[in-house]
Design a protein around this motif. Structure first.
Motif, PDB file in Angstrom:
ATOM      1  N   ASN A 154       7.668  -2.472 -11.059  1.00 17.85           N
ATOM      2  CA  ASN A 154       7.081  -2.530 -12.395  1.00 17.85           C
ATOM      3  C   ASN A 154       6.180  -3.753 -12.582  1.00 17.85           C
ATOM      4  O   ASN A 154       5.367  -3.803 -13.503  1.00 17.85           O
ATOM      5  N   HIS A 155       6.315  -4.734 -11.693  1.00 21.07           N
ATOM      6  CA  HIS A 155       5.457  -5.923 -11.728  1.00 21.07           C
ATOM      7  C   HIS A 155       4.325  -5.840 -10.703  1.00 21.07           C
ATOM      8  O   HIS A 155       3.535  -6.780 -10.586  1.00 21.07           O
ATOM      9  N   THR A 156       4.292  -4.761  -9.964  1.00 24.67           N
ATOM     10  CA  THR A 156       3.381  -4.634  -8.829  1.00 24.67           C
ATOM     11  C   THR A 156       2.096  -3.919  -9.227  1.00 24.67           C
ATOM     12  O   THR A 156       2.128  -2.876  -9.891  1.00 24.67           O
ATOM     13  N   LEU A 176      -1.531   3.705 -13.277  1.00 17.12           N
ATOM     14  CA  LEU A 176      -0.290   3.113 -13.784  1.00 17.12           C
ATOM     15  C   LEU A 176       0.529   4.129 -14.564  1.00 17.12           C
ATOM     16  O   LEU A 176       1.768   4.129 -14.508  1.00 17.12           O
ATOM     17  N   LEU A 177      -0.135   5.005 -15.301  1.00 16.01           N
ATOM     18  CA  LEU A 177       0.591   6.086 -15.976  1.00 16.01           C
ATOM     19  C   LEU A 177       1.270   6.990 -14.940  1.00 16.01           C
ATOM     20  O   LEU A 177       2.428   7.389 -15.113  1.00 16.01           O
ATOM     21  N   ALA A 178       0.537   7.279 -13.865  1.00 13.81           N
ATOM     22  CA  ALA A 178       1.136   8.062 -12.780  1.00 13.81           C
ATOM     23  C   ALA A 178       2.276   7.293 -12.113  1.00 13.81           C
ATOM     24  O   ALA A 178       3.297   7.883 -11.725  1.00 13.81           O
ATOM     25  N   SER A 179       2.124   5.975 -12.010  1.00 16.85           N
ATOM     26  CA  SER A 179       3.168   5.150 -11.404  1.00 16.85           C
ATOM     27  C   SER A 179       4.466   5.239 -12.195  1.00 16.85           C
ATOM     28  O   SER A 179       5.563   5.326 -11.608  1.00 16.85           O
ATOM     29  N   ARG A 219       1.047   3.817  -0.805  1.00 15.81           N
ATOM     30  CA  ARG A 219      -0.004   3.033  -1.453  1.00 15.81           C
ATOM     31  C   ARG A 219       0.132   1.528  -1.232  1.00 15.81           C
ATOM     32  O   ARG A 219      -0.805   0.789  -1.501  1.00 15.81           O
ATOM     33  N   LEU A 220       1.301   1.094  -0.768  1.00  8.33           N
ATOM     34  CA  LEU A 220       1.521  -0.338  -0.545  1.00  8.33           C
ATOM     35  C   LEU A 220       1.205  -0.705   0.903  1.00  8.33           C
ATOM     36  O   LEU A 220       1.506   0.062   1.823  1.00  8.33           O
ATOM     37  N   PRO A 221       0.641  -1.893   1.139  1.00  9.00           N
ATOM     38  CA  PRO A 221       0.504  -2.365   2.521  1.00  9.00           C
ATOM     39  C   PRO A 221       1.890  -2.488   3.168  1.00  9.00           C
ATOM     40  O   PRO A 221       2.870  -2.827   2.484  1.00  9.00           O
ATOM     41  N   PRO A 222       2.031  -2.230   4.470  1.00  8.05           N
ATOM     42  CA  PRO A 222       3.352  -2.311   5.115  1.00  8.05           C
ATOM     43  C   PRO A 222       4.076  -3.631   4.889  1.00  8.05           C
ATOM     44  O   PRO A 222       5.293  -3.643   4.707  1.00  8.05           O
ATOM     45  N   GLU A 242       4.103  -5.339   2.314  1.00  9.44           N
ATOM     46  CA  GLU A 242       4.553  -5.428   0.926  1.00  9.44           C
ATOM     47  C   GLU A 242       5.592  -4.374   0.580  1.00  9.44           C
ATOM     48  O   GLU A 242       5.996  -4.255  -0.578  1.00  9.44           O
ATOM     49  N   ALA A 243       6.044  -3.613   1.579  1.00  5.25           N
ATOM     50  CA  ALA A 243       7.021  -2.558   1.316  1.00  5.25           C
ATOM     51  C   ALA A 243       8.354  -3.113   0.815  1.00  5.25           C
ATOM     52  O   ALA A 243       9.158  -2.368   0.251  1.00  5.25           O
ATOM     53  N   TRP A 244       8.604  -4.417   0.989  1.00  9.24           N
ATOM     54  CA  TRP A 244       9.833  -5.034   0.481  1.00  9.24           C
ATOM     55  C   TRP A 244       9.995  -4.832  -1.014  1.00  9.24           C
ATOM     56  O   TRP A 244      11.113  -4.858  -1.544  1.00  9.24           O
ATOM     57  N   ARG A 245       8.898  -4.621  -1.732  1.00  9.44           N
ATOM     58  CA  ARG A 245       8.969  -4.449  -3.184  1.00  9.44           C
ATOM     59  C   ARG A 245       9.726  -3.184  -3.577  1.00  9.44           C
ATOM     60  O   ARG A 245      10.137  -3.042  -4.730  1.00  9.44           O
TER      61      ARG A 245
END
Length: 283
Positions: free
Chosen positions: A3-5, A51-54, A69-72, A74-77
Protein backbone atom coordinates in the motif's frame (compact mmCIF):
# COMPACT_ATOMS: atom_id res chain seq x y z
CA UNK A 1 4.13 -2.43 2.40
CA UNK A 2 2.39 -2.81 -0.95
CA UNK A 3 0.00 0.00 0.00
CA UNK A 4 3.06 2.27 0.31
CA UNK A 5 4.60 1.04 -2.94
CA UNK A 6 4.57 2.98 -6.20
CA UNK A 7 7.41 1.20 -7.99
CA UNK A 8 4.98 -1.14 -9.72
CA UNK A 9 3.46 1.74 -11.68
CA UNK A 10 4.57 1.92 -15.34
CA UNK A 11 7.51 4.26 -15.77
CA UNK A 12 7.79 5.21 -12.10
CA UNK A 13 11.23 4.57 -10.60
CA UNK A 14 12.84 4.65 -7.16
CA UNK A 15 13.68 8.35 -7.18
CA UNK A 16 10.09 9.31 -8.01
CA UNK A 17 8.79 6.99 -5.30
CA UNK A 18 11.08 8.70 -2.78
CA UNK A 19 9.84 12.12 -3.94
CA UNK A 20 6.26 11.03 -3.33
CA UNK A 21 7.06 9.81 0.18
CA UNK A 22 8.96 13.01 0.97
CA UNK A 23 5.92 15.03 -0.14
CA UNK A 24 3.64 13.12 2.22
CA UNK A 25 2.17 10.80 -0.40
CA UNK A 26 2.71 7.67 1.66
CA UNK A 27 -0.14 5.44 0.49
CA UNK A 28 -2.18 4.76 -2.60
CA UNK A 29 -5.11 6.68 -1.11
CA UNK A 30 -2.86 9.68 -0.49
CA UNK A 31 -2.08 9.71 -4.21
CA UNK A 32 -5.67 9.13 -5.29
CA UNK A 33 -7.07 11.79 -2.95
CA UNK A 34 -4.49 14.46 -3.76
CA UNK A 35 -5.94 17.24 -5.95
CA UNK A 36 -2.61 17.32 -7.77
CA UNK A 37 0.18 14.89 -6.90
CA UNK A 38 3.59 16.59 -6.75
CA UNK A 39 4.62 15.20 -10.11
CA UNK A 40 4.84 16.92 -13.44
CA UNK A 41 4.12 13.87 -15.57
CA UNK A 42 1.67 13.06 -18.31
CA UNK A 43 1.42 9.61 -16.72
CA UNK A 44 -0.46 10.80 -13.63
CA UNK A 45 -3.88 9.79 -15.03
CA UNK A 46 -2.47 6.38 -15.97
CA UNK A 47 -1.01 5.98 -12.48
CA UNK A 48 -4.36 6.81 -10.90
CA UNK A 49 -5.99 4.06 -12.95
CA UNK A 50 -3.20 1.65 -12.03
CA UNK A 51 -3.60 2.41 -8.33
CA UNK A 52 -7.33 1.75 -8.51
CA UNK A 53 -6.49 -1.56 -10.15
CA UNK A 54 -3.87 -2.16 -7.46
CA UNK A 55 -6.48 -1.85 -4.72
CA UNK A 56 -8.68 -4.37 -6.49
CA UNK A 57 -5.80 -6.82 -7.00
CA UNK A 58 -4.71 -6.52 -3.37
CA UNK A 59 -8.26 -7.14 -2.18
CA UNK A 60 -8.24 -10.22 -4.39
CA UNK A 61 -4.90 -11.35 -2.84
CA UNK A 62 -3.38 -11.48 -6.31
CA UNK A 63 0.32 -11.68 -5.46
CA UNK A 64 1.23 -12.65 -9.01
CA UNK A 65 -0.17 -9.37 -10.37
CA UNK A 66 2.16 -7.32 -8.19
CA UNK A 67 5.13 -9.61 -8.71
CA UNK A 68 4.85 -9.19 -12.47
CA UNK A 69 5.19 -5.41 -12.03
CA UNK A 70 7.88 -5.19 -9.34
CA UNK A 71 11.62 -5.47 -10.05
CA UNK A 72 12.95 -8.81 -8.67
CA UNK A 73 15.05 -7.03 -6.05
CA UNK A 74 11.89 -5.34 -4.73
CA UNK A 75 9.79 -8.51 -4.44
CA UNK A 76 10.41 -8.41 -0.65
CA UNK A 77 7.55 -5.91 -0.46
CA UNK A 78 5.14 -8.80 -1.00
CA UNK A 79 6.05 -10.26 2.39
CA UNK A 80 3.78 -8.13 4.59
CA UNK A 81 0.54 -8.87 2.77
CA UNK A 82 1.29 -12.53 2.05
CA UNK A 83 3.35 -13.64 5.06
CA UNK A 84 0.81 -16.37 5.87
CA UNK A 85 1.02 -17.84 2.38
CA UNK A 86 4.76 -18.16 1.84
CA UNK A 87 6.51 -21.23 0.48
CA UNK A 88 10.22 -21.35 1.26
CA UNK A 89 11.55 -23.99 -1.12
CA UNK A 90 14.90 -25.61 -1.84
CA UNK A 91 15.81 -28.62 -3.96
CA UNK A 92 18.67 -31.07 -4.20
CA UNK A 93 19.63 -32.79 -7.44
CA UNK A 94 21.73 -35.78 -8.44
CA UNK A 95 24.62 -33.73 -9.81
CA UNK A 96 24.20 -34.94 -13.39
CA UNK A 97 23.54 -32.69 -16.40
CA UNK A 98 19.91 -33.85 -16.22
CA UNK A 99 19.53 -32.38 -12.71
CA UNK A 100 17.15 -35.07 -11.53
CA UNK A 101 15.45 -33.92 -8.33
CA UNK A 102 16.45 -36.05 -5.35
CA UNK A 103 14.87 -34.03 -2.50
CA UNK A 104 12.68 -30.99 -1.94
CA UNK A 105 12.18 -29.06 1.29
CA UNK A 106 9.15 -26.80 1.85
CA UNK A 107 8.74 -24.44 4.82
CA UNK A 108 5.97 -21.89 5.34
CA UNK A 109 7.99 -19.94 7.91
CA UNK A 110 5.65 -20.99 10.72
CA UNK A 111 5.46 -24.77 11.04
CA UNK A 112 8.11 -27.44 10.67
CA UNK A 113 9.55 -27.98 7.23
CA UNK A 114 8.15 -30.75 5.08
CA UNK A 115 10.50 -32.83 2.97
CA UNK A 116 10.00 -34.90 -0.15
CA UNK A 117 12.37 -37.57 -1.46
CA UNK A 118 12.80 -39.22 -4.85
CA UNK A 119 11.24 -42.66 -4.82
CA UNK A 120 9.18 -41.82 -1.73
CA UNK A 121 6.80 -38.87 -1.79
CA UNK A 122 8.40 -36.42 -4.22
CA UNK A 123 5.26 -35.75 -6.23
CA UNK A 124 3.28 -34.85 -3.10
CA UNK A 125 5.08 -31.50 -3.31
CA UNK A 126 3.21 -30.69 -6.51
CA UNK A 127 -0.11 -30.72 -4.65
CA UNK A 128 1.18 -29.15 -1.44
CA UNK A 129 2.61 -26.04 -3.16
CA UNK A 130 -0.72 -25.04 -4.72
CA UNK A 131 -2.02 -23.31 -1.57
CA UNK A 132 0.93 -20.90 -1.44
CA UNK A 133 0.91 -17.40 -2.91
CA UNK A 134 4.57 -16.38 -2.76
CA UNK A 135 7.65 -18.51 -3.41
CA UNK A 136 10.81 -17.77 -1.38
CA UNK A 137 14.12 -19.23 -2.56
CA UNK A 138 17.82 -18.53 -2.78
CA UNK A 139 18.81 -18.42 -6.45
CA UNK A 140 15.57 -20.20 -7.25
CA UNK A 141 14.77 -18.10 -10.30
CA UNK A 142 17.74 -19.63 -12.10
CA UNK A 143 17.78 -23.10 -10.55
CA UNK A 144 15.04 -24.47 -8.30
CA UNK A 145 11.94 -23.05 -9.99
CA UNK A 146 12.76 -24.04 -13.59
CA UNK A 147 13.73 -27.56 -12.49
CA UNK A 148 10.60 -28.06 -10.39
CA UNK A 149 8.48 -26.89 -13.29
CA UNK A 150 10.17 -28.96 -15.97
CA UNK A 151 10.91 -32.13 -13.99
CA UNK A 152 7.89 -32.39 -11.70
CA UNK A 153 5.34 -30.30 -13.56
CA UNK A 154 4.85 -28.18 -10.43
CA UNK A 155 2.67 -25.08 -10.79
CA UNK A 156 4.63 -22.64 -8.67
CA UNK A 157 3.51 -19.15 -7.63
CA UNK A 158 4.70 -16.55 -10.13
CA UNK A 159 5.23 -14.24 -7.17
CA UNK A 160 8.79 -15.05 -6.19
CA UNK A 161 11.10 -13.53 -3.59
CA UNK A 162 14.53 -14.74 -4.67
CA UNK A 163 16.77 -13.81 -1.77
CA UNK A 164 19.85 -13.80 -3.95
CA UNK A 165 18.33 -10.84 -5.86
CA UNK A 166 17.14 -9.12 -2.69
CA UNK A 167 20.45 -9.51 -0.84
CA UNK A 168 22.47 -8.39 -3.85
CA UNK A 169 20.34 -5.25 -3.79
CA UNK A 170 21.83 -4.39 -0.39
CA UNK A 171 25.35 -5.42 -1.32
CA UNK A 172 25.31 -8.87 0.29
CA UNK A 173 26.75 -11.32 -2.23
CA UNK A 174 27.84 -14.92 -2.26
CA UNK A 175 26.15 -18.26 -1.81
CA UNK A 176 23.52 -19.22 0.74
CA UNK A 177 26.01 -20.51 3.32
CA UNK A 178 28.11 -17.34 3.12
CA UNK A 179 24.98 -15.22 3.66
CA UNK A 180 23.98 -17.39 6.61
CA UNK A 181 27.40 -16.89 8.19
CA UNK A 182 27.05 -13.13 7.78
CA UNK A 183 23.82 -13.15 9.76
CA UNK A 184 24.87 -15.69 12.36
CA UNK A 185 22.79 -18.67 11.28
CA UNK A 186 24.12 -21.80 13.00
CA UNK A 187 23.75 -25.12 11.17
CA UNK A 188 25.11 -27.21 14.02
CA UNK A 189 26.45 -30.56 12.80
CA UNK A 190 25.89 -29.46 9.19
CA UNK A 191 28.17 -26.43 9.44
CA UNK A 192 30.45 -26.34 6.42
CA UNK A 193 28.34 -28.75 4.39
CA UNK A 194 27.47 -27.67 0.86
CA UNK A 195 25.52 -28.79 -2.17
CA UNK A 196 28.10 -31.33 -3.25
CA UNK A 197 27.61 -33.16 0.03
CA UNK A 198 23.96 -33.59 -0.95
CA UNK A 199 25.03 -35.12 -4.26
CA UNK A 200 27.35 -37.58 -2.49
CA UNK A 201 24.68 -38.49 0.03
CA UNK A 202 22.19 -39.21 -2.73
CA UNK A 203 24.69 -41.36 -4.63
CA UNK A 204 25.39 -43.42 -1.52
CA UNK A 205 21.70 -43.78 -0.75
CA UNK A 206 20.97 -44.82 -4.36
CA UNK A 207 23.67 -47.53 -4.09
CA UNK A 208 22.84 -48.94 -0.67
CA UNK A 209 19.44 -47.63 0.43
CA UNK A 210 20.52 -46.95 4.01
CA UNK A 211 17.80 -44.91 5.80
CA UNK A 212 20.41 -42.95 7.81
CA UNK A 213 21.91 -41.61 4.59
CA UNK A 214 18.54 -40.40 3.32
CA UNK A 215 17.80 -38.90 6.75
CA UNK A 216 21.06 -36.95 6.58
CA UNK A 217 20.31 -35.72 3.06
CA UNK A 218 16.84 -34.55 4.11
CA UNK A 219 18.30 -32.83 7.18
CA UNK A 220 20.69 -30.90 4.96
CA UNK A 221 17.91 -29.99 2.52
CA UNK A 222 15.61 -28.84 5.33
CA UNK A 223 18.37 -26.68 6.84
CA UNK A 224 18.46 -24.70 3.60
CA UNK A 225 14.81 -23.63 3.80
CA UNK A 226 14.78 -23.10 7.57
CA UNK A 227 17.37 -20.35 7.15
CA UNK A 228 15.45 -18.43 4.47
CA UNK A 229 13.02 -16.55 6.78
CA UNK A 230 15.99 -15.42 8.88
CA UNK A 231 17.80 -13.98 5.86
CA UNK A 232 14.58 -12.46 4.56
CA UNK A 233 13.90 -10.63 7.84
CA UNK A 234 17.44 -9.23 7.95
CA UNK A 235 17.20 -8.04 4.35
CA UNK A 236 13.76 -6.50 4.83
CA UNK A 237 14.86 -4.60 7.92
CA UNK A 238 17.80 -3.11 6.06
CA UNK A 239 15.64 -2.16 3.09
CA UNK A 240 12.67 -0.83 5.03
CA UNK A 241 15.11 1.16 7.17
CA UNK A 242 15.74 3.32 4.11
CA UNK A 243 12.04 4.21 3.83
CA UNK A 244 9.71 6.32 6.02
CA UNK A 245 8.18 3.08 7.34
CA UNK A 246 11.02 1.68 9.45
CA UNK A 247 9.20 2.30 12.74
CA UNK A 248 6.09 0.42 11.68
CA UNK A 249 7.47 -2.23 9.34
CA UNK A 250 10.71 -3.49 10.91
CA UNK A 251 10.55 -7.20 11.68
CA UNK A 252 11.69 -9.30 14.62
CA UNK A 253 14.41 -11.69 13.50
CA UNK A 254 13.02 -15.22 13.76
CA UNK A 255 15.00 -18.19 14.95
CA UNK A 256 15.48 -20.90 12.33
CA UNK A 257 12.60 -23.36 12.42
CA UNK A 258 12.86 -26.88 13.80
CA UNK A 259 14.50 -29.37 11.48
CA UNK A 260 12.33 -32.50 11.20
CA UNK A 261 15.40 -34.59 10.39
CA UNK A 262 18.69 -35.28 12.14
CA UNK A 263 21.99 -35.81 10.34
CA UNK A 264 23.74 -39.02 11.25
CA UNK A 265 27.23 -38.34 12.59
CA UNK A 266 28.66 -41.60 11.22
CA UNK A 267 27.26 -40.88 7.78
CA UNK A 268 28.71 -37.39 7.81
CA UNK A 269 32.15 -38.67 8.83
CA UNK A 270 32.13 -41.32 6.11
CA UNK A 271 31.01 -38.99 3.33
CA UNK A 272 33.39 -36.33 4.61
CA UNK A 273 36.27 -38.79 4.25
CA UNK A 274 35.16 -39.86 0.76
CA UNK A 275 34.95 -36.29 -0.38
CA UNK A 276 38.29 -35.12 0.94
CA UNK A 277 40.58 -37.83 2.30
CA UNK A 278 42.73 -35.31 4.12
CA UNK A 279 39.69 -34.20 6.13
CA UNK A 280 37.56 -31.06 6.01
CA UNK A 281 34.63 -30.05 3.91
CA UNK A 282 36.38 -27.45 1.84
CA UNK A 283 34.58 -24.29 0.73
Amino acid sequence: MLNHTFLHLPGLGPSTERRLWAAGILTWDDFLNAPQPPLASVKVPLWRDELLASKERLDAADADWFASRLPPAEAWRLFYDFRDQLACVDIETDGTPQNEVTAVAFYDGINCARTYAHGKNLHDFVADITASKVLVTFNGRCFDAPILTSHLGARLPKAHIDLRNVLCGIGVKGGLKKCEERYGVDRGDLTGADGYLAVLLWREYARHGHPAVLETLLAYNAADVLALPVLLAHAINELVGKTPFAATHSLPIPAPGDNPHRPDADVLRRVWHERRPGGGWGR
